[in-house]
Design an enzyme around this catalytic site. Structure first.
Site, PDB file in Angstrom:
ATOM      1  N   PRO A  92      26.210  43.510  36.495  1.00 33.05           N
ATOM      2  CG  PRO A  92      25.393  43.439  38.692  1.00 33.05           C
ATOM      3  CD  PRO A  92      25.559  42.608  37.457  1.00 33.05           C
ATOM      4  N   GLY A  96      34.414  42.774  42.182  1.00 38.74           N
ATOM      5  CA  GLY A  96      34.430  41.421  42.743  1.00 38.74           C
ATOM      6  C   GLY A  96      33.742  40.384  41.878  1.00 38.74           C
ATOM      7  CG  LEU A  97      29.967  40.609  40.948  1.00 37.05           C
ATOM      8  CD1 LEU A  97      28.556  40.966  40.519  1.00 37.05           C
ATOM      9  CD2 LEU A  97      29.965  39.368  41.826  1.00 37.05           C
ATOM     10  N   GLY A  98      34.241  40.033  38.629  1.00 30.91           N
ATOM     11  CA  GLY A  98      34.984  39.804  37.395  1.00 30.91           C
ATOM     12  C   GLY A  98      34.467  40.665  36.259  1.00 30.91           C
ATOM     13  CB  ALA A 101      37.833  39.264  33.608  1.00 32.51           C
ATOM     14  CB  ALA A 102      32.700  40.044  32.212  1.00 35.70           C
ATOM     15  CG  ASP A 143      38.558  37.671  37.853  1.00 36.88           C
ATOM     16  OD1 ASP A 143      38.510  36.730  38.649  1.00 36.88           O
ATOM     17  OD2 ASP A 143      38.354  38.857  38.188  1.00 36.88           O
TER      18      ASP A 143
HETATM   19  O1  PMV Z   1      37.836  41.589  42.271  1.00 38.55           O
HETATM   20  P1  PMV Z   1      37.896  40.776  41.033  1.00 38.55           P
HETATM   21  O2  PMV Z   1      36.569  40.389  40.516  1.00 38.55           O
HETATM   22  O3  PMV Z   1      38.763  41.414  39.975  1.00 38.55           O
HETATM   23  O4  PMV Z   1      38.638  39.394  41.435  1.00 38.55           O
HETATM   24  C1  PMV Z   1      39.999  39.395  41.794  1.00 38.55           C
HETATM   25  C2  PMV Z   1      40.456  38.017  42.206  1.00 38.55           C
HETATM   26  C3  PMV Z   1      41.864  38.015  42.834  1.00 38.55           C
HETATM   27  O5  PMV Z   1      42.139  36.656  43.210  1.00 38.55           O
HETATM   28  C4  PMV Z   1      41.949  38.883  44.067  1.00 38.55           C
HETATM   29  C5  PMV Z   1      42.921  38.482  41.852  1.00 38.55           C
HETATM   30  C6  PMV Z   1      43.269  37.499  40.742  1.00 38.55           C
HETATM   31  O6  PMV Z   1      43.853  37.943  39.749  1.00 38.55           O
HETATM   32  O7  PMV Z   1      42.981  36.295  40.873  1.00 38.55           O
END
Ligand code: PMV
Length: 314
Positions: A92, A96-98, A101-102, A143
């Site tokens: 989803p 916070g779940l990347g 990046a995915a 990520d």
């Molecule tokens: O919120 P997300 O899923 O994009 O994770 C970010 C993770 C951080 O440590 C806050 C940023 C990073 O680039 O590592």
């Protein structure tokens, strides 16, 4: 048509701290973003069919287009190329779940396949890192690395610009987790910049917190490798408190952490950038996992029940 996928992830230890060279531990989850790419007549046309938190796709649209442009450049492709890009899959679009990046990894793989380019995972990871800059400003790279390779990993950013340290970790067997979503779309870039600014303003306070975060990562690694889940959970709870101290948690994240702990989750913390987005609760066993899931349902929050450490057994 070219196709590609990228894994979603949860950070068990060290989000935000990893941006500054502290080691972190990340696990891919059993959900991925898929992409399909086809050469088109005109422009870059993205059809985003992921299940998302309300407003996620709209909020991320400009960053998504910038991300695609950056990836085309990193792949040495003419920026004027016309492509139809479809994005979907089981991961989803919760912050916070990347998910960004995915999607970058999925899109880069699908573009490479559509254009008949042979690209190694290492190169895909580099390309996705370039794409991540559009979403995260100065990303650590954790990520895109998890999205590219999957599994459970120890990650340390090379602050000198060289190769990051990435080590695969193995655990005895996968462990149930519940991811709770606040439903709030978060801006990772703004959260990362906020930490950076506060760290510069209060070096003494922040250096002490960062030092403890580093110790937590090492203790967390040992606890995972010894399969001492109770210890892993305690350390996750402490990691959440550190994240509260650097002001990246939120009322809803704290509430979900509290709900999960009251149901017996052995550890709970925000995961990813914070400021909204998601938290993760460590809930070994289906029964405990179900209990936390129903508490989240009752409280009216979206969730994802999955496992960490899939495919990483000895
Ligand atoms: O919120 P997300 O899923 O994009 O994770 C970010 C993770 C951080 O440590 C806050 C940023 C990073 O680039 O590592």
């Amino acid at each position: 048509m070219g196709k590609g996928s990228g894994y979603g992830k949860v950070i068990l230890f060290g989000e935000h701290f990893v941006v500054h060279g502290v080691p972190g531990i990340v696990s891919a989850i059993d959900s991925s973003t898929d992409a399909e790419v086809k050469k088109a007549a005109k422009g870059i046309n993205v059809k985003d069919e992921r299940k998302t938190a309300k407003g996620y796709s709209e909020e991320k649209r400009l960053q998504q287009l910038e991300s695609i442009e950056r990836m085309l450049k990193a792949m040495g492709i003419d920026p004027k190329i016309a492509l139809d890009i479809w994005i979907g899959g089981t991961l989803p679009g919760f912050s916070g779940l990347g998910a960004s990046a995915a999607s970058s990894v999925a899109i880069a793989r699908a573009i490479a396949q559509e254009l008949g380019m042979k690209i190694s995972d290492e190169k895909i990871n580099q390309v996705a890192y370039e794409g991540e800059k559009a979403y995260a400003g100065n990303p650590s790279g954790i990520d895109n690395t998890a999205a590219t390779y999957g599994g459970l990993m120890w990650f340390r950013k090379n602050m000198g610009g060289g190769q990051d340290l990435v080590e695969r970790l193995a655990i005895e067997s996968p462990v149930e987790i519940v991811i709770g979503s606040t439903g709030k779309v978060a801006n990772t870039k703004a959260m990362v910049e906020g930490v950076d600014e506060r760290k510069r303003k209060n070096p003494q306070k922040y250096n002490a917190i960062f030092k403890r975060a580093e110790e937590l990562a090492y203790e967390g690694r040992a606890a995972l490798e010894f399969y001492n889940l109770k210890k892993v959970g305690e350390l996750m709870n402490e990691n959440h408190r550190l994240l509260q101290e650097i002001e990246v948690s939120s009322k809803e994240l704290d509430l979900l952490v509290d709900v999960a702990q009251k149901q017996g989750a052995i550890g709970a913390k925000l995961t990813g950038g914070g400021g909204g987005g998601c938290m993760v609760a460590l809930t070994p066993g289906k029964e405990l996992q179900d209990k936390v899931v129903s508490a989240f349902k009752t409280a009216g929050y979206d969730f994802l029940a999955t496992k960490i450490g899939v495919g990483t057994q000895y």
